[in-house]
Write a protein that holds these residues in place. Structure first.
Motif, PDB file in Angstrom:
ATOM      1  N   ALA A  61     -44.846  15.231  -2.257  1.00 18.66           N
ATOM      2  CA  ALA A  61     -44.485  13.921  -1.698  1.00 18.66           C
ATOM      3  C   ALA A  61     -45.748  13.134  -1.332  1.00 18.66           C
ATOM      4  CB  ALA A  61     -43.602  14.107  -0.469  1.00 18.66           C
ATOM      5  N   ARG A  62     -46.660  13.827  -0.652  1.00 17.00           N
ATOM      6  CA  ARG A  62     -47.867  13.151  -0.175  1.00 17.00           C
ATOM      7  C   ARG A  62     -48.717  12.619  -1.334  1.00 17.00           C
ATOM      8  NH1 ARG A  62     -52.158  16.848   2.994  1.00 17.00           N
ATOM      9  NH2 ARG A  62     -54.032  15.637   2.581  1.00 17.00           N
ATOM     10  N   PHE A  63     -48.973  13.489  -2.324  1.00 17.73           N
ATOM     11  CA  PHE A  63     -49.865  13.078  -3.412  1.00 17.73           C
ATOM     12  C   PHE A  63     -49.164  12.152  -4.408  1.00 17.73           C
ATOM     13  CE2 PHE A  63     -52.156  17.222  -2.359  1.00 17.73           C
ATOM     14  CZ  PHE A  63     -52.983  16.561  -1.457  1.00 17.73           C
ATOM     15  N   ASN A  64     -47.840  12.233  -4.494  1.00 17.59           N
ATOM     16  CA  ASN A  64     -47.121  11.299  -5.365  1.00 17.59           C
ATOM     17  C   ASN A  64     -47.327   9.868  -4.868  1.00 17.59           C
ATOM     18  OD1 ASN A  64     -45.197   9.674  -6.662  1.00 17.59           O
ATOM     19  ND2 ASN A  64     -43.662  11.254  -6.708  1.00 17.59           N
ATOM     20  N   VAL A  65     -47.061   9.659  -3.585  1.00 14.90           N
ATOM     21  CA  VAL A  65     -47.126   8.297  -3.033  1.00 14.90           C
ATOM     22  C   VAL A  65     -48.568   7.775  -3.069  1.00 14.90           C
ATOM     23  CG1 VAL A  65     -46.696   6.883  -0.980  1.00 14.90           C
ATOM     24  CG2 VAL A  65     -45.067   8.669  -1.637  1.00 14.90           C
ATOM     25  N   ARG A  66     -49.506   8.614  -2.679  1.00 13.42           N
ATOM     26  CA  ARG A  66     -50.920   8.208  -2.692  1.00 13.42           C
ATOM     27  C   ARG A  66     -51.389   7.968  -4.150  1.00 13.42           C
ATOM     28  NH1 ARG A  66     -55.233   5.741  -1.464  1.00 13.42           N
ATOM     29  NH2 ARG A  66     -57.167   6.780  -1.904  1.00 13.42           N
ATOM     30  N   GLY A  67     -51.038   8.905  -5.043  1.00 12.62           N
ATOM     31  CA  GLY A  67     -51.459   8.783  -6.452  1.00 12.62           C
ATOM     32  C   GLY A  67     -50.936   7.500  -7.072  1.00 12.62           C
ATOM     33  N   ASN A  68     -49.673   7.191  -6.820  1.00 13.27           N
ATOM     34  CA  ASN A  68     -49.065   5.970  -7.362  1.00 13.27           C
ATOM     35  C   ASN A  68     -49.913   4.739  -7.007  1.00 13.27           C
ATOM     36  OD1 ASN A  68     -47.416   3.485  -7.094  1.00 13.27           O
ATOM     37  ND2 ASN A  68     -45.810   4.758  -8.000  1.00 13.27           N
ATOM     38  N   LYS A  69     -50.350   4.689  -5.745  1.00  8.09           N
ATOM     39  CA  LYS A  69     -51.128   3.528  -5.286  1.00  8.09           C
ATOM     40  C   LYS A  69     -52.479   3.422  -5.990  1.00  8.09           C
ATOM     41  CE  LYS A  69     -49.331   3.012  -0.619  1.00  8.09           C
ATOM     42  NZ  LYS A  69     -49.180   3.977   0.435  1.00  8.09           N
ATOM     43  N   MET A  70     -52.991   4.552  -6.458  1.00 10.71           N
ATOM     44  CA  MET A  70     -54.344   4.569  -7.027  1.00 10.71           C
ATOM     45  C   MET A  70     -54.358   4.145  -8.506  1.00 10.71           C
ATOM     46  SD  MET A  70     -55.480   8.182  -5.321  1.00 10.71           S
ATOM     47  CE  MET A  70     -57.232   8.201  -5.690  1.00 10.71           C
ATOM     48  N   TYR A  71     -53.178   4.065  -9.107  1.00  8.22           N
ATOM     49  CA  TYR A  71     -53.114   3.886 -10.554  1.00  8.22           C
ATOM     50  C   TYR A  71     -53.680   2.559 -11.084  1.00  8.22           C
ATOM     51  CZ  TYR A  71     -51.470   7.965 -12.961  1.00  8.22           C
ATOM     52  OH  TYR A  71     -51.438   9.186 -13.581  1.00  8.22           O
ATOM     53  N   ASP A  72     -53.426   1.449 -10.369  1.00 11.30           N
ATOM     54  CA  ASP A  72     -53.865   0.146 -10.915  1.00 11.30           C
ATOM     55  C   ASP A  72     -55.379   0.130 -11.169  1.00 11.30           C
ATOM     56  OD1 ASP A  72     -51.311  -1.713 -10.518  1.00 11.30           O
ATOM     57  OD2 ASP A  72     -51.529  -0.410  -8.779  1.00 11.30           O
ATOM     58  N   GLU A  73     -56.103   0.524 -10.130  1.00  8.85           N
ATOM     59  CA  GLU A  73     -57.569   0.430 -10.221  1.00  8.85           C
ATOM     60  C   GLU A  73     -58.120   1.401 -11.271  1.00  8.85           C
ATOM     61  OE1 GLU A  73     -59.547   0.839  -6.443  1.00  8.85           O
ATOM     62  OE2 GLU A  73     -61.481   1.168  -7.429  1.00  8.85           O
ATOM     63  N   ILE A  74     -57.589   2.622 -11.261  1.00 13.44           N
ATOM     64  CA  ILE A  74     -58.112   3.621 -12.202  1.00 13.44           C
ATOM     65  C   ILE A  74     -57.860   3.195 -13.644  1.00 13.44           C
ATOM     66  CG2 ILE A  74     -57.657   5.960 -13.056  1.00 13.44           C
ATOM     67  CD1 ILE A  74     -57.399   6.660  -9.982  1.00 13.44           C
ATOM     68  N   CYS A 102     -29.450   8.972  -0.052  1.00 13.85           N
ATOM     69  CA  CYS A 102     -30.340  10.043   0.437  1.00 13.85           C
ATOM     70  C   CYS A 102     -31.745   9.847  -0.128  1.00 13.85           C
ATOM     71  CB  CYS A 102     -29.839  11.424   0.006  1.00 13.85           C
ATOM     72  SG  CYS A 102     -28.286  11.857   0.749  1.00 13.85           S
ATOM     73  N   LEU A 103     -31.815   9.489  -1.428  1.00 14.55           N
ATOM     74  CA  LEU A 103     -33.131   9.276  -2.048  1.00 14.55           C
ATOM     75  C   LEU A 103     -33.861   8.124  -1.364  1.00 14.55           C
ATOM     76  CD1 LEU A 103     -32.419   9.619  -5.885  1.00 14.55           C
ATOM     77  CD2 LEU A 103     -33.573  11.252  -4.394  1.00 14.55           C
ATOM     78  N   TYR A 104     -33.100   7.089  -1.042  1.00 13.74           N
ATOM     79  CA  TYR A 104     -33.689   5.915  -0.372  1.00 13.74           C
ATOM     80  C   TYR A 104     -34.288   6.359   0.969  1.00 13.74           C
ATOM     81  CZ  TYR A 104     -34.023   1.412   1.991  1.00 13.74           C
ATOM     82  OH  TYR A 104     -34.489   0.321   2.676  1.00 13.74           O
ATOM     83  N   GLN A 105     -33.508   7.132   1.740  1.00 13.35           N
ATOM     84  CA  GLN A 105     -33.984   7.600   3.049  1.00 13.35           C
ATOM     85  C   GLN A 105     -35.215   8.476   2.901  1.00 13.35           C
ATOM     86  OE1 GLN A 105     -33.253   6.424   5.826  1.00 13.35           O
ATOM     87  NE2 GLN A 105     -31.514   5.228   5.095  1.00 13.35           N
ATOM     88  N   ARG A 106     -35.178   9.358   1.869  1.00 17.21           N
ATOM     89  CA  ARG A 106     -36.325  10.237   1.651  1.00 17.21           C
ATOM     90  C   ARG A 106     -37.562   9.409   1.272  1.00 17.21           C
ATOM     91  NH1 ARG A 106     -35.470  14.312  -2.916  1.00 17.21           N
ATOM     92  NH2 ARG A 106     -33.810  15.123  -1.613  1.00 17.21           N
ATOM     93  N   GLY A 107     -37.317   8.385   0.456  1.00 15.71           N
ATOM     94  CA  GLY A 107     -38.413   7.489   0.068  1.00 15.71           C
ATOM     95  C   GLY A 107     -39.060   6.841   1.279  1.00 15.71           C
ATOM     96  N   ILE A 108     -38.214   6.417   2.226  1.00 17.94           N
ATOM     97  CA  ILE A 108     -38.731   5.792   3.456  1.00 17.94           C
ATOM     98  C   ILE A 108     -39.614   6.799   4.201  1.00 17.94           C
ATOM     99  CG2 ILE A 108     -38.057   4.867   5.739  1.00 17.94           C
ATOM    100  CD1 ILE A 108     -37.379   2.910   3.526  1.00 17.94           C
ATOM    101  N   THR A 109     -39.079   8.045   4.362  1.00 18.95           N
ATOM    102  CA  THR A 109     -39.860   9.082   5.061  1.00 18.95           C
ATOM    103  C   THR A 109     -41.179   9.357   4.333  1.00 18.95           C
ATOM    104  OG1 THR A 109     -37.740  10.068   5.602  1.00 18.95           O
ATOM    105  CG2 THR A 109     -39.685  11.400   6.083  1.00 18.95           C
ATOM    106  N   ASN A 110     -41.122   9.374   2.991  1.00 16.88           N
ATOM    107  CA  ASN A 110     -42.336   9.678   2.218  1.00 16.88           C
ATOM    108  C   ASN A 110     -43.325   8.515   2.192  1.00 16.88           C
ATOM    109  OD1 ASN A 110     -41.222  12.144   1.665  1.00 16.88           O
ATOM    110  ND2 ASN A 110     -40.746  11.740  -0.485  1.00 16.88           N
ATOM    111  N   GLY A 111     -42.876   7.346   2.648  1.00 16.65           N
ATOM    112  CA  GLY A 111     -43.786   6.189   2.679  1.00 16.65           C
ATOM    113  C   GLY A 111     -43.767   5.348   1.410  1.00 16.65           C
TER     114      GLY A 111
END
Ligand SMILES: Cc1cc2nc3c(=O)[nH]c(=O)nc-3n(C[C@H](O)[C@H](O)[C@H](O)COP(=O)(O)OP(=O)(O)OC[C@H]3O[C@@H](n4cnc5c(N)ncnc54)[C@H](O)[C@@H]3O)c2cc1C
Length: 480
Positions: A61-74, A102-111
């Motif tokens: 969860a942690r690296f998915n959300v962070r990794g997603n954000k890094m994609y544009d620049e890379i 449930c996925l929506y709620q999990r998404g919120i928790t995951n950031g």
């Protein structure tokens, strides 16, 4: 003596090697295959996931959300195709509507930012080809699509440009602990290194066991796909997931960065890590999903089928840790989905781990002044204006000769990808970099021409030009 040896040049290993190449270190990147990205990285859904799937609190969860954000620049720095097309998880009944809540709620928790539950009208306004009995969908604006092997190849190129030594055809067969590091046997050679980073994909458990008894096991799991011609590439505009179940994220229908349509994957536990066959049952099940989801879909437009193998582990999370507490051996294993999305964030984290151990390893991490995050841009002839094309042809006539008529790829582009750092040496290696053979005829016309160019540029006999992996010979003798 190398400071760090990374084993495996898939998306994980190439991201880590490139991230480490920012520092003044002696880095070795080894792979058993004859090209970069020849494992799971070349056969997956190519989705940059938003991050609502992975269980709360996990590394996934942690690296998915962070990794997603890094994609544009890379992807901008490395000149790799990436599109934030958004993703939908579809719901066709009340139970599935509850799942997407449930996925929506999990998404919120995951950031995960920019998510919304859409009603029927909103979904159909977004994706007009979805069946009218749809009830709603979870929309995530940050979902995207990328060229996975293009990214790994670009990372390897950029890492090599920044001083990393890449050695292909180097299967690691033994790792021996010595004073201040390890002796790694790969192919005919032995390398001394202070630190080992294990990124060997489905073989991560074997590499780990080379220094001790078993601590985890990779459980291979196959996913099969159908790839459709570009003529039907606009059947959907976003990444359209079926509703997830215990088996996985659900079947996906999505456009690719090159304008094709992709359908898959299945999720089947298998025994053999090399078993990349496709099956009648597997392909039928994904086709049935597409028929149940879309108003319009024609299977006469399938141009190829393929499968990829997930490196699952019992822990159901990524294993990114010092092996048995050793500062100098890091396992980066069990990198199944969303490994592609998470890879940039995994690399960042692994470098932090190395940094934290720098003193005890007597290996200070000093940033290089001349690190270049950009790779030499590749040439896409058809994307140029007529004026630019004319200028290029005047400079090099090989850009005036079209080799692949489906994708309009010139001889100049093919020579370029052979001559680059971490360049192509095989037919599929050229295809993954420049795309000849990716179109409707799947290389039926251009393959012999591409083989001639490879043989000429690398000064090898045509008979020695391989399709892809070791032993994949195409020609046996000359007939005319
Ligand atoms: C069907 C499927 C769909 C997926 N869809 C997505 C998706 O849409 N989005 C997403 O984020 N993730 C997705 N994934 C997950 C993603 O593809 C993987 O997490 C990622 O590709 C793993 O990369 P890797 O570098 O860890 O492994 P690999 O790409 O397998 O690389 C490992 C490398 O190690 C090398 N190696 C192995 N043994 C040795 C040895 N002894 N010596 C030297 N080299 C060795 C191999 O040759 C290989 O190149 C999917 C996976 C599958 C299978």
């Amino acid at each position: 003596m190398y400071d760090i040896t990374v084993i495996g040049a898939g998306i994980t290993g190439t991201f880590i090697a490139r991230e480490l190449s920012r520092y003044d270190l002696n880095i070795l990147l080894l792979d058993k295959e004859n090209d970069v990205a020849n494992g799971t990285t070349k056969a997956n859904s190519a989705i940059v996931h938003a991050g609502y799937d992975a269980a709360e609190g996990t590394l996934k969860a942690r690296f998915n959300v962070r990794g997603n954000k890094m994609y544009d620049e890379i992807c901008r720095d490395l000149d790799v195709p990436f599109k934030r097309v958004g993703s939908l998880v579809t719901a066709f009944n009340e139970e599935e509507m509850e799942t997407i809540q449930c996925l929506y709620q999990r998404g919120i928790t995951n950031g995960v930012p920019d998510m919304k539950i859409l009603d029927k009208e909103e979904v159909l306004a977004m994706e007009g080809n979805l069946k009218e009995d749809i009830k709603g969908a979870l929309y995530a604006k940050t979902g995207g699509i990328v060229g996975p092997w293009e990214l790994a190849i670009a990372l390897a190129e950029n890492a090599v440009e920044n001083g990393v030594e890449l050695r292909l055809n180097s299967p690691v067969t033994a790792i021996k602990k010595v004073e201040k590091g390890y002796r790694v046997s790969a192919g005919e050679k032995t390398y001394k290194t202070k630190v080992v980073i294990n990124c060997a994909g489905v073989y991560g458990d074997q590499i780990d066991q080379m220094i001790n008894e078993k601590t985890f096991e990779i459980l291979p799991n196959r996913g099969e796909y159908n790839l459709f011609d570009k003529s039907v590439g606009d059947m959907v505009k976003t990444v359209v997931f079926g509703c997830p179940s215990a088996a996985g994220k659900g079947t996906v229908i999505l456009p690719t960065v090159h304008g094709n349509l992709l359908l898959g994957p299945t999720a089947d536990p298998i025994d053999n890590k090399e078993d990349t066959r496709t099956t009648f049952d597997g392909l039928t099940s994904i086709n049935d999903h597409a028929k149940a989801t879309l108003k319009q879909i024609g299977f006469q437009d399938v141009i190829t089928s393929f499968s990829g193998i997930r490196a699952k582990v019992a822990r159901k999370d990524f294993i990114i840790e010092k092996a048995r507490g050793r500062e100098d051996f890091i396992n980066v294993a069990g990198i199944d989905s969303p490994g592609l999305t998470a890879a940039p964030a995994i690399a960042e984290y692994v470098v932090e781990m190395v940094q934290a151990s720098a003193t005890s390893l007597e290996m200070p991490l000093r940033e290089k002044e001349n690190f270049n995050p950009r790779r030499t841009p590749s040439i896409h002839f058809m994307d140029l204006s007529t004026k630019e094309q004319e200028k290029l042809i005047a400079k090099d006539a090989r850009f005036g000769r079209i080799i692949c008529r489906c994708e309009n790829i010139t001889e100049g582009e093919i020579v370029d990808v052979i001559k680059r750092k971490a360049g192509a040496t095989t037919l599929d290696g050229v295809k993954r970099r420049a795309r000849p053979g990716s179109g409707r005829c799947q290389g039926g016309f251009c393959a012999p021409r591409v083989m001639e160019i490879i043989a000429r540029e690398l000064d090898v006999d045509m008979k020695d030009v391989l399709k892809d992996g070791k032993g994949s010979y195409i020609l046996t003798e000359k007939t005319k």
